[in-house]
Design an enzyme around this catalytic site. Sequence first.
Site, PDB file in Angstrom:
ATOM      1  CB  ALA A  49      -0.940  -0.009   1.205  1.00 21.48           C
TER       2      ALA A  49
ATOM      3  NE  ARG B  49      -5.599 -17.611   1.800  1.00 22.53           N
ATOM      4  CZ  ARG B  49      -4.791 -16.605   1.532  1.00 22.53           C
ATOM      5  NH1 ARG B  49      -4.929 -15.461   2.143  1.00 22.53           N
ATOM      6  NH2 ARG B  49      -3.816 -16.750   0.667  1.00 22.53           N
TER       7      ARG B  49
ATOM      8  CD  GLU C 180      -2.768  -7.697   7.345  1.00 18.88           C
ATOM      9  OE1 GLU C 180      -1.693  -7.687   6.725  1.00 18.88           O
ATOM     10  OE2 GLU C 180      -3.047  -8.521   8.233  1.00 18.88           O
TER      11      GLU C 180
END
Lengths: 500, 117
Positions: free
Chosen positions: A48, A327, A467
């Site tokens: 990012a 996941r 994140e």
Amino acid sequence: MQTRRSFLKFGAGAAAIGALSPLSVSANSSNIKWDEEHEIIIVGSGFAGLAAAVEAGKLGAKDIVIFEKLGVYGGNSTLNAGQACFANTDLQKKLGIEDSAELMVQDQLKSGRGYASEQLLKHSAELGPYIYQLTKDCGCVYRDHIINTGGTSATRSHQVVERSGAGFIRPMLKTARSYGVKTKIRHKFEHLITAKDGKVLGIQVRRGYHFGHEDSGELINVKAEKGVLIATGGFGANVSFRQALDPNLGSEVGCTNARGATGDGLIAMLAEGAMPIHLSFIQSGPWASPDEGGFGYGAGFSLYNFPHSIAIDRNTGRRFMNETADRKTRADLEVQRRDKDGNPNPALLIAPKHEAQKDPSMANVLKYNVAWEFDSVEAIAKHFDLPKKELKAQIDDWNKYVKTGEDPQFGKRMNMSTGIYLTAPFIVQRLWPKVHYCQGGIQINAKAEVIAAKTGKNIPGLYAAGEVSGGVHGVSRLGGCSTPECMAFGVTAARSMMKA
Amino acid sequence: MKKINTLLVLILGGCIALSAQARDKRDYHEMVYDSGCKTCHDQGMKAFPSDNSCLQCHDMSELAEQTKREGHEARQNPHDSMHYGQEAPCMECHGEHKPKQAICMDCHNFDFPKFKQ
């Protein structure tokens, strides 16, 4: 006569004096003594932060600074498998894969179980082809093979040749510097500095910080002309923080993240009244191995092999999951594999060598004792102490599914295992999840502006991407879908700041 | 005698005050100790040495050459790694006064036979 004890006393005294200075200035003060000023401040040097720096450089920003807490650049981003899901790229077309941004968003909404943000996912997916080109312009080189990650209805995870995020980070770091971006390691973000009206003016940074030595370095105040972008990643490596949010994630479960993933940016934004979102949604990687630290080599091996291999419970000798489910589904099932005393009894991923050897990860896992080769089912059963008859029956059953293209056991999508029978010799890796990604974080809008909890409006001067931002993926993030999102919102933050 | 002792306290105290482990040192750095703590502690005795401190004597590209690996292991050169190139500062992996391990080992079971903890 001086004794050693008095030397130590003298030492302790000196250390105590050291701890008192330099004195910290308080936030929320309008009389700040500024040590530095920059047009754009970026905290964190992962996907990012670097994407923002490159985009801001492209847009003509003259004075960009990136502060990195650790001694090395890239944070968690440099450690992953180097995959990024993009829909509708030239490589997909070349390989005959039909895909679209809409389909990618639909897959992610499904995995997000009603909690994902359609608006943010759509924004990110539509920027995908731009990000794909931006990384190539930086010098990132993609493999010709596209990876099939779990929970997707089209194969779309593009991977750089290094098969590591380093293949993105290093060319992007170089490109950022070519735009004159100042990159600084050992600068730990302490907190935001805000005006009385709530506008973010700058940040306080600990310059010369050494990880694990919280009092090292000196505090400086850095002013931002256009804005501050917090791109500090998740808190997966902060065990007390993550366990407070999800009691299942104690130290028994490892972590794939870089050591710096302690949530500093998130905690500082919370302190300034930013909106927390989905903090308890913490994802563990179902492809991890307990036989190495961090992300390691095992992840790459199992990612390649899950589509055409089986995961076996050691108590039963049978499969216990769809090996390409999303996941959360897989990690939750894996962590339930226990011996009769309740201790972890990691499942086994059994892959056929004739297929596994097509990926370079096989050599790595064998060499570093993360997986082992066996020339018969008997040898596996003996080594790992599991019921031989059951295992044999399971492998026979599996090979029937390969032949018919249907998995009646768990409904796995079988088109990735066509013609790939599970025959000896086998490569076997143990599976035990590791904390991998924090879906939760600080709420942002599609301009990468940080939202205030009190007003629901943006906090002026403050941006977040990657994140540390939350709410994008909902309950579960699909593999390869963070990298493009981190970069998309980094790019977006840069565009917003240049307009501010 | 008393004067010498006081002097010793000042000198040794300056070193030991930094950390209880300051007694540990590398034999091969003996000549650096002979030149005094400030040879490395260029940012004052209460701070870590700068990241350039080790590079006064060691050259990163020479180190990269010395630890060069071939074939399968080519990217595992700790001084020129796939993740960090030649940019990882010495102190990320090496400690003069306390045992450390290469940051690679956070995630990989590499074998660095020449590495001294």
